[in-house]
Design an enzyme around this catalytic site. Structure first.
Site, PDB file in Angstrom:
ATOM      1  N   ARG A 711       0.845  -1.190   0.000  1.00 56.06           N
ATOM      2  CA  ARG A 711       0.000   0.000   0.000  1.00 56.06           C
ATOM      3  C   ARG A 711       0.881   1.242   0.000  1.00 56.06           C
ATOM      4  O   ARG A 711       1.745   1.406   0.877  1.00 56.06           O
ATOM      5  CB  ARG A 711      -0.906   0.009   1.235  1.00 56.06           C
ATOM      6  N   HIS A 756      -3.423  11.050   0.654  1.00 57.86           N
ATOM      7  CA  HIS A 756      -2.893  10.807   1.992  1.00 57.86           C
ATOM      8  C   HIS A 756      -2.371  12.133   2.545  1.00 57.86           C
ATOM      9  O   HIS A 756      -1.204  12.264   2.900  1.00 57.86           O
ATOM     10  CB  HIS A 756      -1.787   9.748   1.955  1.00 57.86           C
ATOM     11  N   GLU A 801      -7.776   8.271   6.179  1.00 62.69           N
ATOM     12  CA  GLU A 801      -8.065   8.899   7.473  1.00 62.69           C
ATOM     13  C   GLU A 801      -8.643  10.307   7.338  1.00 62.69           C
ATOM     14  O   GLU A 801      -8.019  11.295   7.744  1.00 62.69           O
ATOM     15  CB  GLU A 801      -6.813   8.916   8.348  1.00 62.69           C
ATOM     16  N   ASN A 943      -8.003   1.730   9.596  1.00 60.58           N
ATOM     17  CA  ASN A 943      -6.731   1.956  10.293  1.00 60.58           C
ATOM     18  C   ASN A 943      -6.994   1.981  11.792  1.00 60.58           C
ATOM     19  O   ASN A 943      -7.858   2.732  12.259  1.00 60.58           O
ATOM     20  CB  ASN A 943      -6.097   3.295   9.897  1.00 60.58           C
ATOM     21  N   TYR A 945      -4.966   1.600  15.853  1.00 58.90           N
ATOM     22  CA  TYR A 945      -3.722   1.499  16.607  1.00 58.90           C
ATOM     23  C   TYR A 945      -3.919   1.224  18.091  1.00 58.90           C
ATOM     24  O   TYR A 945      -3.115   0.530  18.695  1.00 58.90           O
ATOM     25  CB  TYR A 945      -2.911   2.793  16.459  1.00 58.90           C
ATOM     26  N   GLU A1010      -3.959  -0.076   8.044  1.00 54.80           N
ATOM     27  CA  GLU A1010      -2.828   0.377   8.862  1.00 54.80           C
ATOM     28  C   GLU A1010      -2.960  -0.191  10.254  1.00 54.80           C
ATOM     29  O   GLU A1010      -4.047  -0.186  10.835  1.00 54.80           O
ATOM     30  CB  GLU A1010      -2.755   1.918   8.966  1.00 54.80           C
TER      31      GLU A1010
END
Length: 1189
Positions: A711, A756, A801, A943, A945, A1010
């Site tokens: 990606r 992005h 995002e 994504n 985290y 991600e």
């Protein structure tokens, strides 16, 4: 009972209505039936026992109305001490002591190693308890014949205590014995540690003044504990000395040794048939130093140079005498144990690699803990570190002998070994460093030659001197093990203070218990420390000495403004109960690994973004210096490192390429990063990893990872420099063709992100995403890219995002374009346009390209998972839900359901109208837009985290995103850290939010686009924290796939290599590959996590280890440490040995300077000729004038 016993009615059960006050139908809350009072005005809905609850509890305990039967308790402890168990003498401690091995073992630990949570349990006989002390809870300061203590005298002196608080009533435990027993029963503790009030038993300190009512109170307490199978742990002296004894100089009087022994003898004789665990003194350090040094507490004597040493001398002798009395008179019949509770914080050296600092840390521990423990647990004498320091200081001060008293050989033998176990009170950790302290005034404090500071990774509490640093507990327990011959240890006090604003929702105390007890568990399970018990301080809020009632340590809240002193369990009570019930921390079900595999054809990927950088800082420091010196000597150019960066950019940028190479236009990140103070360390992405020129190296990395996909993002300004179709930069397109071709040749499928975050600056100049026209501009851009690359790229992400673009870039302003002036409107306008732009790009592909190109298009949405800070609180559940709705739902709801969620629409509308605005600040989609946006996905790009804890927070009239969301967020202190403050390691939240997506959005195909973890500081290629992260997060994804039927199609690690992490610059490193920026060639070096990730990919999941090693787990090993000799072959360049890449760079520099020099010489020559001609002309004029005259 009469019906049963007198009338033979077969009553089988009796049920009280009601356990708690509740909603009583038409009467609402006006009528209360509960045994527990509920405060319905408090959002925590605290439950406080009423008197009827205590009464009903007694009825249940007696099974009616008979007398209680008291049986013996404490047999588990007692059976081991039927005979004298004097410890053998140990050699005196060296200076520094051999226990320095603890620092050598633990201080080099990384934050990951230090904080990694340990799951496991204690032995079945582990003793869990809670603590209090007499003066702090009993009250009744002059009730029933009790004599005054030094604390009564002290607190009755105005100005001594904060708010002039006293312990006259305190928790009123003298009159509320049943209430205290009720709390202990409910907690199900095995032990209760309390102290006896010497002046309540002997009002003037002597046996002749015996107060039987005081004795009766303690008998009732002890009997109540035994009846409930709770072991009494009794402290004889917890600072409340009878004032009559202080009147004869208290502990500075050697007569106290015999007086204390007589008091101890009476207590053994009176209570010893039931009490099997005795502590002679609690924290004698406080009495000796704090009471007699600075005089902060009673007896308020300020004599820091000698009185503390004399007092300790007497206390040690008194303790030894009381121990021998029990040993000689009572042990054989009572079978108890005797010890002393000593206090210390852990001491960490300033630098573990400097012997002087190790000695300073050891000296600090010897001066506090060793002052008492060394005589008792080693050889009957003070540690040499103390004797040397005080002796030397005394000599330097002109004294004939040391201020530290000496023991005779007989006294040493008498004191040594006078403790059956090691009792420890500890709360915090500090850092010590060596100093040369002053000689005057004489002081125990200056004798140590140390200075103490807070440790860096600690958390503030309500008492600034007691910062929480849980990791210190494990080290302290290990130090005691090494220093004192591996004794059995009981932690007799440990806890944390909170201020009075915290009543029952005491999250910080839960974090404290969770981390400190786990460090104790590590010491027991991993280090073989013989830890036998843990006692929390305190059962309830109480009188906290000089702080009065301004702070609380209790597991139960006490309302000191209410005459009845009602006790209410805090949330930490429930947590501690659970820890005790589980006997530690057994591995939770959600943390247990699952073995299995993902689907065939699972898309394993790794990600990067396009924005990049490299400049002067990428030269090695040694060669920076050489080049500067050369330029100065040979070219007479004087430059300094602090100002050279701009010069380097001007001189070399066009040679090395990247951020403006081949016609690329400016992006908003170029502007943002070149604005001072925007990016950490003033880093920029001008070249970064130089992937623009290193396609082949990047593809080689991907092949090593064994990924099936890669990606990457496409730079909008590289394709269309001004953001419009007026100029198409073919060189930029050609770069992406080369990249995609190289990927396909390696059998790696490209996953391309159109946007992005690097918007062309030209579009930002006309308001960027706040301008509705951006929707068509983005569609035009997408059209160019789809048309050019769509025959090769089959996986498209429109926008990465969008939350960060909208809120971070246009709300907080901490990312490009750095707008923060309109936080209540700009983020919502930007998000509105982002969603519409995505929809238009999706429809473009669907209508124009899908049939021929056959790809898929989606949007990547990022979100944390949120859990309620208080799982027992509805407000926190709702806040957590709002956090998720305002982040993932902000964009997913329109795309998957057609419009913003009702939660967002209603809250923002209500708050907007309440602020006097005519309509909601959240834009509305028209019915046509709803229809066009809904369903614009082929998959859910996600994504993720980390996880956060959320709680309700009222921002009043503020108008911005956080206020609209109405939630505050924190992290659990036990969660592992990363190199990013916002990123904590919380794997179970990953599975939970994947299930949320499944349930909320119709189980769409999910591609995790991600997921990863950062680090900071010096590079260690053995990145075990990243291995841990990927192992656990990917395993949670596997659980979601196999156990929960979440339709996961692929997983992408962030990131391939260390790069510019936006506003944090290069400080945070997420890469699987390390990029060596000290080498201009920017070599990529695999970290250990790269091999680990490649193994997971090769196995397509996690083979069951019980089946033995699987062949998929065998890969060619990569380097796991930085090769110290890995240097480019040096070449001779102008008399200097430099690396070939540096020589090449320098050559370019010199070439540029040569050109500049030639031009300069030409200009100078021209100027000289011009001046010469002018001079000749002037000379001729002068001659002509002379001739004229």
């Amino acid at each position: 009972m009469k019906a049963i016993l007198l009338d033979s009615v077969a009553v089988q059960r009796f049920t009280v209505q009601s356990l708690i006050d509740g909603f009583e139908g038409p009467q609402g809350y006006s009528e209360r039936y509960g045994l527990h009072y509920v405060n319905f005005e408090d959002p925590d809905r605290p439950r406080t026992p009423k008197a009827s609850a205590y009464y009903f509890s007694q009825v249940i305990e007696r099974n009616g109305f008979g007398e209680k039967t008291v049986t013996s308790s404490g047999q588990t402890i007692a059976t081991r001490y039927q005979e004298s168990s004097r410890r053998v003498s140990l050699p005196p401690s060296e200076v520094p002591s051999k226990s320095k091995v603890v620092w050598e073992k633990f201080s080099p630990q990384s934050r990951f190693q230090k904080k990694l949570y340990h799951y496991g349990t204690f032995p079945e006989d582990f003793q869990w308890g809670v603590s209090t002390s007499a003066y702090q809870i009993e009250g009744g300061w002059d009730a029933d014949g009790k004599g005054p203590s030094v604390w009564d005298t002290f607190t009755h002196t105005p100005g001594s205590i904060k708010n002039d608080d006293t312990g006259d009533v305190a928790c009123d435990s003298y009159n509320k014995l049943e209430e205290d027993l009720y709390m202990l029963r409910a907690l199900k503790v095995k032990a209760y540690r309390f102290s006896l009030s010497w002046p309540r038993i002997f009002p003037d300190g002597y046996r002749t003044s015996l107060n039987q009512k005081g004795v009766d109170y303690y008998n009732r307490l002890i009997d109540g504990l035994i009846a409930n199978n709770i072991t009494p742990m009794v402290t004889l002296f917890h600072w409340d000395l009878p004032q009559a004894l202080q009147d004869i100089d208290g502990w500075d009087n050697v007569a106290m040794i015999e007086i204390f022994n007589d008091y101890a003898d009476f207590c053994y004789e009176t209570f010893g048939d039931r009490v099997k665990f005795w502590m002679t003194f609690n924290e004698p350090f406080v009495t000796s130093w704090v009471g007699y040094g600075p005089g902060i507490v009673p007896p308020n004597i300020k004599s820091p140079g000698d009185a503390p040493y004399r007092v300790t001398h007497n206390i040690l002798k008194a303790h030894a005498k009381a121990y021998h009395t029990y040993d000689d008179k009572y042990r054989k019949t009572q079978h108890g144990l005797v010890s002393i509770s000593l206090n210390t914080e852990w001491i960490e050296p300033l630098d573990v690699n400097v012997p002087r600092e190790i000695a300073a840390a050891d000296r600090a521990l010897q001066f506090q803990l060793g002052w008492f423990a060394h005589p008792i647990f080693k050889n009957g004498d003070y540690p040499d570190a103390m004797k040397w320091q005080v002796g030397n200081k005394s000599e330097l001060q002109g004294l004939a002998e040391s201020r530290l008293p000496t023991f005779t050989e007989e006294e040493k033998a008498y004191i040594q070994g006078t403790a059956d176990v090691f009792c420890l009170n500890t709360y915090s950790a500090r850092q010590a460093r060596h100093v040369t302290a002053r000689l005057s005034p004489r002081s125990y404090e200056y004798d140590q030659d140390i200075a103490a500071d807070d440790v860096s990774d600690s958390q503030a509490t309500a008492m600034k001197e007691l910062r929480a640093a849980a990791w210190g507990l494990r080290r302290l327990l290990n130090w005691i093990k090494e220093e004192y011959g591996d004794p059995e240890i009981y932690i007799t006090e440990n806890g944390v203070s909170t201020d009075t604003s915290i009543t029952v929702d005491d999250t910080d105390r839960i974090f404290y218990l969770k981390t400190y007890i786990d460090e104790a568990l590590k010491a027991h399970n991993l280090d073989a420390v013989r830890l036998k018990g843990y006692t929390a301080w305190s059962l309830m809020d109480n009188f906290e000495w000089i702080n009065g009632y301004s702070v609380g340590f209790g597991l139960h809240h006490v309302d000191f403004k209410h005459p009845d002193r009602p006790r209410t369990p805090k949330r930490s009570t429930h947590y501690y109960y659970k820890v005790m019930r589980d006997n530690g921390f057994p591995l939770p079900e959600e943390e247990k690994p699952l073995y299995g595999h993902f689907r065939e054809g699972f898309a394993w990927s790794v990600a990067t973004a396009s924005y990049q950088r490299k400049m002067w800082n990428d030269l090695k420091p040694s060669n920076q210096a050489k080049l500067l010196e050369f330029l100065h000597q040979e070219w007479h150019i004087k430059l300094y490192k602090s100002s050279v960066s701009d010069w380097w950019r001007r001189t070399c940028q066009d040679i090395e390429g990247g951020w403006r190479a081949d016609g690329k236009g400016l992006s908003i990140w170029d502007t943002f990063a070149h604005t001072p103070l925007r990016v950490g360390n003033d880093d920029t992405g001008d070249i970064a990893c130089d992937s623009y020129n290193k396609i082949s190296e990047d593809v080689e990395m991907l092949k090593k990872l064994k990924v099936s996909h890669y990606r990457f993002s496409i730079s909008w300004p590289r394709i269309m420099p001004d953001g419009t179709t007026s100029t198409i930069n073919e060189a930029g397109l050609n770069y992406y063709h080369r990249l995609v071709d190289a990927l396909l040749k390696a059998n790696i499928k490209p996953q391309a992100t159109l946007y992005h975050w690097d918007l062309p600056q030209a579009l930002q100049n006309v308001r960027g995403w706040e301008n509705d026209t951006i929707v068509e501009r983005f569609k035009d851009y997408a059209d160019v890219v789809f048309k050019s690359l769509g025959d090769k790229v089959k996986f498209w992400i429109t926008i990465n995002e969008p939350y960060n673009v909208a809120n971070i870039g246009h709300g907080y302003g901490t990312a490009a374009p750095g707008i923060s002036l309109r936080p209540g409107t700009a983020p919502y306008i930007v998000a509105h346009n982002l969603i519409k732009a995505h929809a238009e790009a999706w429809h473009l592909y669907n209508d124009k390209y899908r049939a021929t190109q056959g790809g898929i298009v989606g949007i990547t949405i990022n979100s944390d998972w949120a859990e309620p800070r208080n799982p027992y609180k509805q407000e926190d559940y709702e806040a957590a839900r709002r956090v998720v709705e305002f982040q993932i739902g902000w964009f997913a709801h329109p795309v998957f359901n057609g419009d913003y969620s009702d939660v967002m629409k209603n809250r923002i509308r209500e708050r907007s109208l309440a602020a006097g605005q005519a309509k909601s600040r959240l834009p509305e989609f028209t019915p046509e837009e709803v229809k066009r946006i809904k369903g614009t996905y082929d998959y859910f790009g996600f994504n993720h985290y980390t996880t956060i804890l959320a709680f309700n927070l009222d921002y009043k009239n503020l108008q911005h995103y956080d206020a609209d969301r109405g939630a505050g967020t924190i992290h659990d202190r036990s969660w592992l850290d990363s190199g990013s403050s916002w990123l904590k390691v919380t794997p179970p939240g990953f599975r939970t939010i994947l299930n949320f997506i499944k349930n909320e959005y119709g189980n769409p195909p999910i591609y995790i686009t991600e997921n990863g973890i950062s680090e900071r500081g010096d590079m260690d290629l053995n990145d075990i924290h990243r291995i841990h992260y990927y192992e656990n997060y990917i395993n949670q994804a596997l659980k979601a796939y196999l156990l929960d039927d979440v339709d996961i199609r692929g997983y992408t690690a962030w990131t391939l290599m260390d790069n510019l992490e936006w506003a944090t610059g290069f400080a945070e490193k997420f890469g699987l590959f390390y990029v060596n920026r000290s080498d201009p060639s920017l070599p990529r070096i695999p970290k250990k996590s790269a091999t680990h990730y490649a193994t997971i990919i090769n196995c397509n999941g996690f083979p069951d280890p019980s089946q033995g090693p699987h062949e998929c787990q065998t890969l060619e090993p990569e380097a796991t440490k930085l090769p110290p000799t890995e240097k480019p072959m040096p070449v001779n360049f102008l008399g200097m040995e430099v690396s070939a890449p540096d020589a090449e760079v320098a050559l370019y520099v010199l070439f540029s300077l040569t050109i500049a020099g030639v031009i300069t010489v030409a200009i100078i020559t021209y100027q000289c000729i011009k001046v010469k001609k002018r001079s000749k002309h002037l000379s001729e004029e002068h001659i002509a004038l002379e001739r004229k005259f």
